[in-house]
Design an enzyme around this catalytic site. Structure first.
Site, mmCIF file in Angstrom:
data_model
loop_
_atom_site.group_PDB
_atom_site.id
_atom_site.type_symbol
_atom_site.label_atom_id
_atom_site.label_comp_id
_atom_site.label_asym_id
_atom_site.label_seq_id
_atom_site.Cartn_x
_atom_site.Cartn_y
_atom_site.Cartn_z
ATOM 1 N N GLY A 235 0.774 -1.230 0.000
ATOM 2 C CA GLY A 235 0.000 0.000 0.000
ATOM 3 C C GLY A 235 0.807 1.283 0.000
ATOM 4 O O GLY A 235 0.256 2.362 0.240
ATOM 5 N N GLU A 270 4.555 -6.317 0.803
ATOM 6 C CA GLU A 270 3.918 -6.647 -0.474
ATOM 7 C C GLU A 270 3.690 -5.409 -1.334
ATOM 8 O O GLU A 270 2.549 -5.048 -1.645
ATOM 9 C CB GLU A 270 2.551 -7.303 -0.212
ATOM 10 N N PRO A 271 4.731 -4.720 -1.777
ATOM 11 C CA PRO A 271 4.512 -3.548 -2.643
ATOM 12 C C PRO A 271 4.083 -3.959 -4.044
ATOM 13 O O PRO A 271 4.543 -4.961 -4.580
ATOM 14 C CB PRO A 271 5.892 -2.878 -2.660
ATOM 15 N N GLY A 272 3.211 -3.190 -4.622
ATOM 16 C CA GLY A 272 2.792 -3.412 -6.006
ATOM 17 C C GLY A 272 2.890 -2.119 -6.783
ATOM 18 O O GLY A 272 3.831 -1.878 -7.533
ATOM 19 N N ARG A 273 1.918 -1.219 -6.560
ATOM 20 C CA ARG A 273 1.878 0.059 -7.250
ATOM 21 C C ARG A 273 3.206 0.808 -7.124
ATOM 22 O O ARG A 273 3.694 1.388 -8.098
ATOM 23 C CB ARG A 273 0.751 0.909 -6.650
ATOM 24 N N CYS A 339 -18.845 4.243 -25.534
ATOM 25 C CA CYS A 339 -20.167 4.876 -25.454
ATOM 26 C C CYS A 339 -20.636 4.966 -24.002
ATOM 27 O O CYS A 339 -21.597 4.315 -23.587
ATOM 28 C CB CYS A 339 -21.156 4.087 -26.299
ATOM 29 N N TYR A 368 -2.257 -1.257 -12.291
ATOM 30 C CA TYR A 368 -3.712 -1.274 -12.441
ATOM 31 C C TYR A 368 -4.145 -0.625 -13.750
ATOM 32 O O TYR A 368 -5.136 0.104 -13.808
ATOM 33 C CB TYR A 368 -4.384 -0.603 -11.228
#
Length: 420
Positions: A235, A270-273, A339, A368
């Site tokens: 996070g 647990e880093p992701g971003r 649309c 993401y």
């Protein structure tokens, strides 16, 4: 290193002009910098030196095989939330003993697959999941290394849809329940209770929130016998725009060092971003520019199905023109061709005069982005490209319409009593 810079007035990723890639694969496409990925991982590893903390890349942020492989080659393990992500990690060459299976709703088939592949641990999220794991272990006669995800009742702030550590969120278990399940696990010959896990949300900038959650986790660990691992979640917040707040990485590392001094358990994050967002852009071509009342709207060929974050989370990404200019910039809305009125990729960004076919790059799209894409409106999934210095390779090609439809069939509708 800033991997996305202007050279001779043209936006490059490392040493490659984005227009070169656009001519090869068409637009839109995602582009990732291998150097930026390496730099981010090594910066994080160096900041944590001496804390004994292992890095488990949160694969949900970007599950492209090339990204997983590159981070794995640098020493990252993986935090996964589905059997599909386990498949991807194994295909990318990760050691199965570095894979941690998180996720709030693991199916029976997913648990079986995880156990048969001997992954590092399964993070238990509910009493029902624990019972399911126990039943499967007996049926397979296999041991299951488990950790229990603790819900510390900490509101991480930020967007409502990315907060996961409050009492009313669907994630994790209260301390009293974990103590009961830990006791049951100790009494069972096929369950190995090895640790605890916690994750309170995403885009966190306030280290004090982590401290509160970690303190409560350590308090719980002190009441249990044999806690060998503490999975501290991820996070870590990034800045999507200049001047925005990002997490104080040195302060975060000092917090990990303090936790290290208070426990004998092995630590993991647990880093992701934080690892992948700034290493990627979504490159899109201008379709047309139109005026809608006071609004200047730039219609591009990328859409909400390619990058859903602005629609889903009200996320604000920077937008950079491919051609550098000193001309006056105009306030613009960047919208896609889907649309839906919600198909807007950026509000109130400053852009120069643009013509059909000009290129724009949507920044910090490495997390993401492609991983959350869909085929809405019958649109094709976009290709992904990785650049390493002066070389580039397509790491996921654009499928054709026949490929996208290959899983579908039209039933025989000749009979009137049935649609089949």
């Amino acid at each position: 290193m800033n991997a996305f810079t202007y050279r001779n007035g043209r936006l490059h990723v490392e040493e490659v002009d984005l227009a070169t890639i656009a001519r090869e694969v068409g637009t839109p496409f995602y582009c990732y910098s291998a150097t930026a990925l390496r730099d981010r991982f090594l910066h994080l590893r160096d900041a944590m030196a001496g804390t004994g903390t292992s890095v488990l890349y949160a694969v949900k942020a970007n599950s492209n095989l090339a990204v997983i492989h590159l981070l794995g080659s640098l020493g990252a393990g993986a935090d996964v939330v589905s059997a599909g992500e386990i498949h991807r990690c194994l295909a990318a060459g990760l050691d199965r003993r570095t894979i941690v299976f998180s996720g709030v709703g693991k199916s029976r088939e997913e648990i079986v697959f995880a156990l048969e592949n001997g992954i590092r641990q399964i993070n238990v999220e509910s009493e029902g999941e624990f019972d399911r794991i126990l039943e499967i272990c007996v049926g397979l006669n296999k041991e299951a290394p488990v950790a229990f995800r603790f819900n510390p009742d900490v509101d991480a702030g930020g967007h409502e849809k990315i907060s996961t550590g409050r009492q009313t969120d669907k994630f994790g278990l209260p301390a009293a329940t974990i103590r009961q399940l830990w006791s049951r696990a100790l009494d069972h010959p096929l369950i190995q209770p090895i640790g605890l896990a916690v994750h309170i949300g995403s885009q966190i900038h306030d280290i004090g929130l982590y401290r509160t959650a970690f303190d409560r986790l350590l308090d719980l660990a002190g009441t249990l016998d044999g806690v060998a691992t503490l999975d501290l979640g991820g996070g870590l917040g990034i800045a999507y725009h200049d001047g925005e707040e990002a997490i104080d990485l040195d302060g975060y590392a000092r917090l990990l060092a303090d936790i290290r001094c208070r426990t004998d358990a092995e630590l993991a994050i647990e880093p992701g971003r934080w690892l992948v967002a700034s290493a990627g852009v979504l490159v899109t071509g201008v379709n047309t520019v139109k005026q809608a009342g006071p609004k200047r709207i730039v219609i591009v060929d990328a859409a909400m199905n390619d990058l859903v974050r602005p629609t889903l989370y009200d996320a604000r990404h920077p937008v950079w023109p491919h051609l550098e200019t000193a001309a006056p910039l105009l306030e613009s809305v960047v919208a896609g061709p889907v649309c839906e009125s919600g198909d807007v990729l950026a509000h109130d960004v400053l852009l120069p005069d643009l013509e059909d076919g000009d290129l724009l790059a949507i920044g910090h799209a490495g997390a993401y982005g492609a991983v959350m894409a869909s085929g809405y409106n019958g649109r094709l999934l976009v290709p992904e490209v990785m650049v390493d210095q002066d070389r580039h390779a397509v790491v996921r090609r654009r499928p054709g319409h026949d490929e996208m439809m290959a899983l579908e069939t039209v039933p025989d509708l000749q009979g009137h009593d049935s649609v089949f």
